[in-house]
Design an enzyme around this catalytic site. Structure first.
Site, mmCIF file in Angstrom:
data_model
loop_
_atom_site.group_PDB
_atom_site.id
_atom_site.type_symbol
_atom_site.label_atom_id
_atom_site.label_comp_id
_atom_site.label_asym_id
_atom_site.label_seq_id
_atom_site.Cartn_x
_atom_site.Cartn_y
_atom_site.Cartn_z
ATOM 1 N N MET A 101 47.601 -27.282 -146.354
ATOM 2 C CA MET A 101 48.183 -29.128 -146.917
ATOM 3 C C MET A 101 46.015 -29.294 -146.588
ATOM 4 S SD MET A 101 50.501 -29.374 -143.767
ATOM 5 C CE MET A 101 52.426 -28.745 -144.268
ATOM 6 N N GLY A 143 61.066 -22.625 -142.611
ATOM 7 C CA GLY A 143 60.115 -22.454 -141.118
ATOM 8 C C GLY A 143 60.719 -22.251 -139.646
ATOM 9 N N SER A 174 58.146 -19.262 -143.667
ATOM 10 C CA SER A 174 57.159 -20.138 -143.910
ATOM 11 C C SER A 174 56.035 -20.223 -142.723
ATOM 12 C CB SER A 174 57.422 -21.815 -144.318
ATOM 13 O OG SER A 174 56.095 -22.448 -144.214
ATOM 14 N N GLY A 228 62.262 -27.162 -147.211
ATOM 15 C CA GLY A 228 61.609 -28.398 -146.116
ATOM 16 C C GLY A 228 63.382 -28.686 -146.079
ATOM 17 N N GLY A 229 63.474 -28.199 -143.547
ATOM 18 C CA GLY A 229 64.594 -28.538 -143.811
ATOM 19 C C GLY A 229 65.672 -27.179 -143.900
ATOM 20 N N MET A 259 49.959 -28.444 -151.546
ATOM 21 C CA MET A 259 49.940 -29.397 -150.903
ATOM 22 C C MET A 259 48.304 -29.950 -151.241
ATOM 23 S SD MET A 259 52.814 -29.200 -148.546
ATOM 24 C CE MET A 259 52.720 -27.736 -148.192
ATOM 25 N N GLY A 287 54.420 -32.291 -145.831
ATOM 26 C CA GLY A 287 54.032 -32.698 -144.548
ATOM 27 C C GLY A 287 54.203 -31.985 -143.209
ATOM 28 N N PHE A 288 54.901 -31.729 -143.085
ATOM 29 C CA PHE A 288 55.154 -31.212 -142.094
ATOM 30 C C PHE A 288 56.569 -30.277 -141.228
ATOM 31 C CE2 PHE A 288 53.021 -34.958 -141.206
ATOM 32 C CZ PHE A 288 52.022 -35.022 -140.258
ATOM 33 N N GLY A 289 56.529 -29.064 -140.652
ATOM 34 C CA GLY A 289 57.950 -27.870 -140.523
ATOM 35 C C GLY A 289 58.619 -28.975 -139.987
ATOM 36 N N GLY A 290 59.734 -28.844 -139.759
ATOM 37 C CA GLY A 290 60.538 -28.977 -138.644
ATOM 38 C C GLY A 290 61.515 -30.951 -138.878
HETATM 39 C C1 DX5 Z 1 56.664 -28.870 -145.882
HETATM 40 C C2 DX5 Z 1 56.547 -27.385 -145.892
HETATM 41 C C3 DX5 Z 1 57.353 -26.326 -145.802
HETATM 42 C C4 DX5 Z 1 57.631 -26.645 -144.331
HETATM 43 C C5 DX5 Z 1 59.895 -25.936 -144.064
HETATM 44 O O1 DX5 Z 1 55.559 -29.345 -145.450
HETATM 45 O O2 DX5 Z 1 55.636 -27.561 -147.898
HETATM 46 O O3 DX5 Z 1 57.174 -25.474 -146.115
HETATM 47 O O4 DX5 Z 1 56.780 -25.437 -143.820
HETATM 48 O O5 DX5 Z 1 59.142 -26.017 -142.700
HETATM 49 P P1 DX5 Z 1 61.141 -26.082 -142.068
HETATM 50 O O6 DX5 Z 1 61.816 -25.395 -142.522
HETATM 51 O O7 DX5 Z 1 60.675 -25.974 -140.974
HETATM 52 O O8 DX5 Z 1 61.398 -27.454 -142.332
HETATM 53 ZN ZN ZN Z 2 56.063 -25.292 -148.365
#
Ligand code: DX5
Ligand code: ZN
Length: 225
Positions: free
Chosen positions: A35, A195, A6, A174-175, A66, A140-143
């Protein structure tokens, strides 16, 4: 097995460089998280970024919308070079026209389901989609940390696919790291968005390869519902 890094976890100052890095790493798809600051409490990037990086790689561009009003974005993203577009089932009565619109633009059709939303909500759409995205964090957020309670949803999606003789991909997002990817593969997932766990690696090629090998082995010992 598809591995899709990602771009959300890439260096935002160097999108072109990061796209080429993912391409050299032999990632299958590049996952592009869009987003709008409304459907989710964050803003990422728009079609212009996609247009700029499109000529740099042959990788499939997997656009995850999103957004509360994807209808205004589908055409711009298709023109910018999206190969696949995924919209959220939470958009309720808008879903059917959105899926048709994606199809009419010549892109592969994806439907995503958020963690608090029941997997039953996607059931009516299964014969109209190419991909079901089971969100394994709240978007909404990575990590963020993987939500283990989502594994039964993946198993249900895989069971329906078998029972109904359908071919949609089951994507998780996600995760996702090496360990959680293996758990998802055992549950029936075949497409892995990652990601932080991939883009933050110095040797991205090695990380992609390792994840692909691990999920392929895990998929062979899939756990039925
Ligand atoms: C979350 C996104 C994911 C995100 C995943 O809102 O849809 O695609 O980039 O990131 P990681 O792998 O860091 O959870
Ligand atoms: Zn995604």
């Amino acid at each position: 097995m598809i591995i899709a890094p990602s771009l959300l976890a890439a260096d935002f100052g160097r999108f072109s460089h990061e796209t080429e890095r993912a391409s050299r790493a032999k990632a299958d798809w590049l996952h592009l998280d869009i987003m709008d600051g409304h459907f989710v409490p964050n803003i990422s990037f728009g079609p212009e970024v996609v247009r700029v990086i499109r000529p740099l790689t042959k990788m499939t561009f997997d656009v995850h919308l999103m957004c509360s009003r994807p209808e205004i974005l589908l055409e711009p993203f298709a023109k910018a070079g999206a190969d696949r577009m995924t919209v959220h089932v939470e958009l309720a009565e808008q879903v059917t026209p959105l899926l048709w619109k994606v199809r009419s633009l010549g892109a592969k059709v994806g439907l995503a389901v958020n963690p608090p939303t029941s997997i039953a909500t996607v059931r009516p759409y299964l014969s109209h989609i190419d991909l079901l995205l089971v969100m394994t964090v709240n978007p909404g957020f990575g990590g963020q940390s993987f939500i283990h309670e989502m594994l039964p949803k993946i198993q249900q999606a895989a069971a329906w696919r078998r029972e109904l003789g359908l071919k949609y991909r089951i994507e998780v997002d996600g995760g996702i790291n090496l360990e959680t990817a293996i758990e998802c593969a055992r549950a029936g997932a075949d497409t892995f968005v990652s990601g932080t766990a991939l883009f933050r690696q110095r040797q991205l090629g090695r990380a992609v390869h390792k994840m692909r090998e691990a999920v392929a082995a895990a998929h062979r010992v899939q756990e039925p519902v």
